[in-house]
Design an enzyme around this catalytic site. Structure first.
Site, PDB file in Angstrom:
ATOM      1  N   GLN A  11      50.917  38.965  13.975  1.00  0.00           N
ATOM      2  CA  GLN A  11      49.817  38.197  13.374  1.00  0.00           C
ATOM      3  C   GLN A  11      49.739  36.781  13.950  1.00  0.00           C
ATOM      4  OE1 GLN A  11      48.910  38.772   9.073  1.00  0.00           O
ATOM      5  NE2 GLN A  11      51.117  38.976   8.905  1.00  0.00           N
ATOM      6  N   LEU A  36      64.048  41.671  21.283  1.00  0.00           N
ATOM      7  CA  LEU A  36      64.920  40.552  20.860  1.00  0.00           C
ATOM      8  C   LEU A  36      66.294  41.025  20.400  1.00  0.00           C
ATOM      9  CD1 LEU A  36      62.271  38.833  21.015  1.00  0.00           C
ATOM     10  CD2 LEU A  36      63.163  37.564  19.080  1.00  0.00           C
ATOM     11  N   TYR A  98      59.636  30.093  13.825  1.00  0.00           N
ATOM     12  CA  TYR A  98      59.054  30.224  12.483  1.00  0.00           C
ATOM     13  C   TYR A  98      60.075  30.813  11.515  1.00  0.00           C
ATOM     14  CZ  TYR A  98      55.008  29.362  15.268  1.00  0.00           C
ATOM     15  OH  TYR A  98      54.140  28.765  16.151  1.00  0.00           O
ATOM     16  N   THR A 100      60.763  31.184   6.916  1.00  0.00           N
ATOM     17  CA  THR A 100      60.057  31.749   5.764  1.00  0.00           C
ATOM     18  C   THR A 100      60.329  31.015   4.446  1.00  0.00           C
ATOM     19  OG1 THR A 100      59.876  33.765   4.415  1.00  0.00           O
ATOM     20  CG2 THR A 100      61.985  33.390   5.483  1.00  0.00           C
ATOM     21  N   TYR A 124      66.228  39.838   4.256  1.00  0.00           N
ATOM     22  CA  TYR A 124      65.275  39.183   5.157  1.00  0.00           C
ATOM     23  C   TYR A 124      65.446  37.660   5.099  1.00  0.00           C
ATOM     24  CZ  TYR A 124      60.751  37.283   6.683  1.00  0.00           C
ATOM     25  OH  TYR A 124      59.763  36.527   7.280  1.00  0.00           O
ATOM     26  N   TRP A 149      53.435  34.038   3.101  1.00  0.00           N
ATOM     27  CA  TRP A 149      52.345  34.966   2.766  1.00  0.00           C
ATOM     28  C   TRP A 149      51.273  34.988   3.866  1.00  0.00           C
ATOM     29  CZ3 TRP A 149      50.910  35.088  -3.143  1.00  0.00           C
ATOM     30  CH2 TRP A 149      52.080  35.074  -3.913  1.00  0.00           C
TER      31      TRP A 149
HETATM   32  N1  LIG Z   1      54.260  37.888   7.514  1.00  0.00           N
HETATM   33  C1  LIG Z   1      54.560  37.010   6.559  1.00  0.00           C
HETATM   34  O1  LIG Z   1      54.044  37.094   5.432  1.00  0.00           O
HETATM   35  C2  LIG Z   1      55.516  35.874   6.838  1.00  0.00           C
HETATM   36  C3  LIG Z   1      55.883  35.035   5.769  1.00  0.00           C
HETATM   37  C4  LIG Z   1      56.759  33.975   6.026  1.00  0.00           C
HETATM   38  C5  LIG Z   1      57.235  33.758   7.306  1.00  0.00           C
HETATM   39  N2  LIG Z   1      56.864  34.593   8.319  1.00  0.00           N
HETATM   40  C6  LIG Z   1      57.422  34.359   9.656  1.00  0.00           C
HETATM   41  O2  LIG Z   1      56.356  34.039  10.547  1.00  0.00           O
HETATM   42  C7  LIG Z   1      56.646  34.537  11.851  1.00  0.00           C
HETATM   43  C8  LIG Z   1      55.489  35.373  12.347  1.00  0.00           C
HETATM   44  O3  LIG Z   1      55.297  36.457  11.431  1.00  0.00           O
HETATM   45  P1  LIG Z   1      54.093  37.487  11.567  1.00  0.00           P
HETATM   46  O4  LIG Z   1      53.475  37.611  10.234  1.00  0.00           O
HETATM   47  O5  LIG Z   1      53.260  37.162  12.756  1.00  0.00           O
HETATM   48  O6  LIG Z   1      54.943  38.811  11.847  1.00  0.00           O
HETATM   49  P2  LIG Z   1      54.460  40.218  12.415  1.00  0.00           P
HETATM   50  O7  LIG Z   1      52.987  40.324  12.347  1.00  0.00           O
HETATM   51  O8  LIG Z   1      55.317  41.227  11.765  1.00  0.00           O
HETATM   52  O9  LIG Z   1      54.852  40.068  13.953  1.00  0.00           O
HETATM   53  C9  LIG Z   1      56.164  40.078  14.388  1.00  0.00           C
HETATM   54  C10 LIG Z   1      56.182  40.579  15.784  1.00  0.00           C
HETATM   55  O10 LIG Z   1      57.552  40.654  16.191  1.00  0.00           O
HETATM   56  C11 LIG Z   1      57.708  41.877  16.870  1.00  0.00           C
HETATM   57  N3  LIG Z   1      59.078  42.350  16.860  1.00  0.00           N
HETATM   58  C12 LIG Z   1      59.749  42.982  15.857  1.00  0.00           C
HETATM   59  N4  LIG Z   1      60.965  43.334  16.276  1.00  0.00           N
HETATM   60  C13 LIG Z   1      61.076  42.900  17.561  1.00  0.00           C
HETATM   61  C14 LIG Z   1      62.078  42.983  18.530  1.00  0.00           C
HETATM   62  N5  LIG Z   1      63.253  43.593  18.306  1.00  0.00           N
HETATM   63  N6  LIG Z   1      61.854  42.449  19.749  1.00  0.00           N
HETATM   64  C15 LIG Z   1      60.669  41.865  20.027  1.00  0.00           C
HETATM   65  N7  LIG Z   1      59.665  41.756  19.156  1.00  0.00           N
HETATM   66  C16 LIG Z   1      59.879  42.290  17.936  1.00  0.00           C
HETATM   67  C17 LIG Z   1      56.795  42.840  16.162  1.00  0.00           C
HETATM   68  O11 LIG Z   1      56.534  43.946  16.997  1.00  0.00           O
HETATM   69  P3  LIG Z   1      56.404  45.434  16.362  1.00  0.00           P
HETATM   70  O12 LIG Z   1      55.294  45.322  15.367  1.00  0.00           O
HETATM   71  O13 LIG Z   1      56.142  46.274  17.546  1.00  0.00           O
HETATM   72  O14 LIG Z   1      57.734  45.700  15.712  1.00  0.00           O
HETATM   73  C18 LIG Z   1      55.573  41.976  15.929  1.00  0.00           C
HETATM   74  O15 LIG Z   1      54.682  41.999  17.025  1.00  0.00           O
HETATM   75  C19 LIG Z   1      57.970  35.290  11.728  1.00  0.00           C
HETATM   76  O16 LIG Z   1      59.023  34.450  12.103  1.00  0.00           O
HETATM   77  C20 LIG Z   1      58.088  35.589  10.239  1.00  0.00           C
HETATM   78  O17 LIG Z   1      59.419  35.716   9.826  1.00  0.00           O
HETATM   79  C21 LIG Z   1      56.000  35.633   8.122  1.00  0.00           C
END
Ligand SMILES: NC(=O)c1ccc[n+]([C@@H]2O[C@H](COP(=O)([O-])OP(=O)(O)OC[C@H]3O[C@@H](n4cnc5c(N)ncnc54)[C@H](OP(=O)(O)O)[C@@H]3O)[C@@H](O)[C@H]2O)c1
Length: 304
Positions: A11, A36, A98, A100, A124, A149
Site C-alpha cells: 500500500q 527480506l 515505517y 506501527t 507483530y 490503520w
Molecule cells: N497496514 C497497516 O494498517 C499498517 C499499520 C501500521 C503500520 N504499518 C506499517 O507501514 C508499513 C507499510 O505497510 P503497508 O500497509 O504498505 O503494508 P502492505 O500493504 O502489507 O505491504 C507490505 C509489502 O511488503 C512485502 N513483503 C512481505 N514480506 C516480504 C518479504 N519477506 N520480502 C520482501 N517484501 C515482503 C509485501 O509483499 P507480499 O504482499 O507479496 O507479501 C508487500 O508488498 C509497514 O512497515 C507496516 O508495518 C502498516
C-alpha cells in the site's frame, strides 16, 4: 541522489513510487525480486545498488498470522531493518523506515507521543518494535515513521474488506471498543517525500542522527465508526449500488465478541505534533482520502 525502495507493491510502497520519483534515481524492488527474510542476499543487494537513501516499506503486516509465524515476522520486521541500518551506518546513507501504532499496549487514554513507553501486546507489534531497536543500535542516520490503520485503493486493507462484506451481507458486527486513526497510504508517501526534501535542503541530519515521528491522519474513530463511514462514503460516491448493507445495520460489538489470534490495543491514536512542528505540516482528516479512494474504485469498475 540514488534511492532504494523496498516493498514497492505494498500500500505505502506503491504510493512511494510516485512521491520519491522527484528525488532522483529510484531503484525499486517488490517481494518477488527481493526477499527480506534472506539477510545475506539483502545485504548484497544494498551493496550492489549503493543507495544514498533506503526507504523500507516492506513488512510482514498480517497481524494475526504473525502469532503463528513469529520467526518469519521477526526476520522481516526486525532482522531485515537491522541489516539495512547496518549497511547505512557503513556507507553514511539515510534509512527511512515505517513502524506501527501496535508497539503500544493501548492503556493510555489520550494519543501516544513518541516519548511514551512501547509495550506491544502481540507478535507483530513486538517484531516491529525489535526492528526500531535494531535501527537505533546500528548508529545509522535514520528516520522511523510510526503509522496506523493504513488504507488506499491499492492493496488489502479494512476499507476493502468492509466494501466486500457490504455486498455480501445486510448486517455486520464490528468492534467498537478499539480506537485509532485511519491513515491514507498516499498521505504517508507524500509526507515521506516532503520530509526527505526538507532534510535535503535546510534541515540536514548529522551523521548517525536518528529520529522517530508519529504519522497518521487527524481525528479518532473506532473500527465500528470507521466501517459506518466507509459504507456511507461508498453509497454517496455511487459505489453502493451493489451494497446490501446500510450504515445503520453495522452493529457495535466489544472486542471480546470478536476473538482474534492477536490481541489488539484498545487505543492506538498517535500524536503527530512532533512531525507537524519539525516540518511545518498539519496532518489532515482522512475522510477526503476515503472519498477519493471511492472515486478511484468507481473508475476501476468502469474500466478506466
Ligand atoms: N497496514 C497497516 O494498517 C499498517 C499499520 C501500521 C503500520 N504499518 C506499517 O507501514 C508499513 C507499510 O505497510 P503497508 O500497509 O504498505 O503494508 P502492505 O500493504 O502489507 O505491504 C507490505 C509489502 O511488503 C512485502 N513483503 C512481505 N514480506 C516480504 C518479504 N519477506 N520480502 C520482501 N517484501 C515482503 C509485501 O509483499 P507480499 O504482499 O507479496 O507479501 C508487500 O508488498 C509497514 O512497515 C507496516 O508495518 C502498516
Amino acid at each position: 541522489m540514488k534511492l532504494l525502495l523496498l516493498g514497492k507493491d505494498g500500500q505505502v510502497g506503491w504510493q512511494l513510487q510516485r512521491s520519491l520519483a522527484p528525488h532522483g534515481e529510484v531503484v525499486s524492488f517488490g517481494h518477488g525480486e527481493c526477499d527480506l527474510a534472506q539477510s545475506s542476499e539483502l545485504r548484497s543487494l544494498v551493496r550492489r545498488v549503493a543507495p544514498d537513501v533506503i526507504v523500507n516499506a516492506a513488512a510482514f503486516t498480517a497481524v494475526d498470522r504473525a502469532e503463528q509465524e513469529p520467526e518469519q515476522a521477526m526476520l522481516i520486521n526486525a532482522i531485515a531493518p537491522g541489516v539495512l541500518a547496518d549497511e547505512m551506518a557503513l556507507s553514511g546513507g539515510l534509512l527511512i523506515h515505517y513502524s506501527t501504532d501496535y508497539v503500544f499496549d493501548g492503556q493510555k487514554s489520550g494519543a501516544y507521543a513518541e516519548g511514551d513507553d512501547p509495550n506491544p501486546i502481540n507478535v507483530y507489534g513486538s517484531s516491529k518494535l525489535a526492528g526500531e531497536r535494531a535501527i537505533w543500535r546500528s548508529g545509522a542516520k535514520a528516520v522511523v515513521f510510526r503509522t496506523s490503520w493504513v488504507f488506499g485503493a491499492r492493496g488489502s486493507n479494512f476499507v476493502k474488506t468492509i466494501l466486500r462484506l457490504a455486498q455480501e451481507r445486510d448486517s455486520l458486527d464490528v468492534v467498537a471498543d478499539q480506537f485509532g486513526v485511519p491513515t491514507p497510504a498516499a498521505l504517508i508517501a507524500t509526507v515521506t517525500g516532503v520530509v526527505l526534501a526538507m532534510l535535503r535542503q535546510g534541515r540536514q541530519m548529522g551523521a548517525g542522527e536518528q529520529r522517530i515521528y508519529h504519522l497518521s491522519g487527524a481525528g479518532r474513530v473506532s473500527w465500528h465508526e470507521f466501517a459506518q463511514e466507509i459504507v456511507f462514503f461508498a453509497k454517496a460516491a455511487g459505489l453502493g449500488s451493489a451494497q446490501k448493507l446500510q450504515p445503520d445495520m453495522i452493529r457495535a460489538i466489544p472486542s471480546e465478541a470478536y476473538p482474534t489470534l492477536a490481541a489488539r490495543p484498545k487505543n492506538s491514536r498517535l500524536d503527530c505534533s512532533r512531525l507537524e512542528r519539525d516540518f511545518d505540516l498539519l496532518m489532515p482528516d482522512w475522510r477526503p482520502y476515503l472519498q477519493r479512494m471511492m472515486q478511484l474504485l468507481i473508475l476501476k469498475q468502469r474500466g478506466y
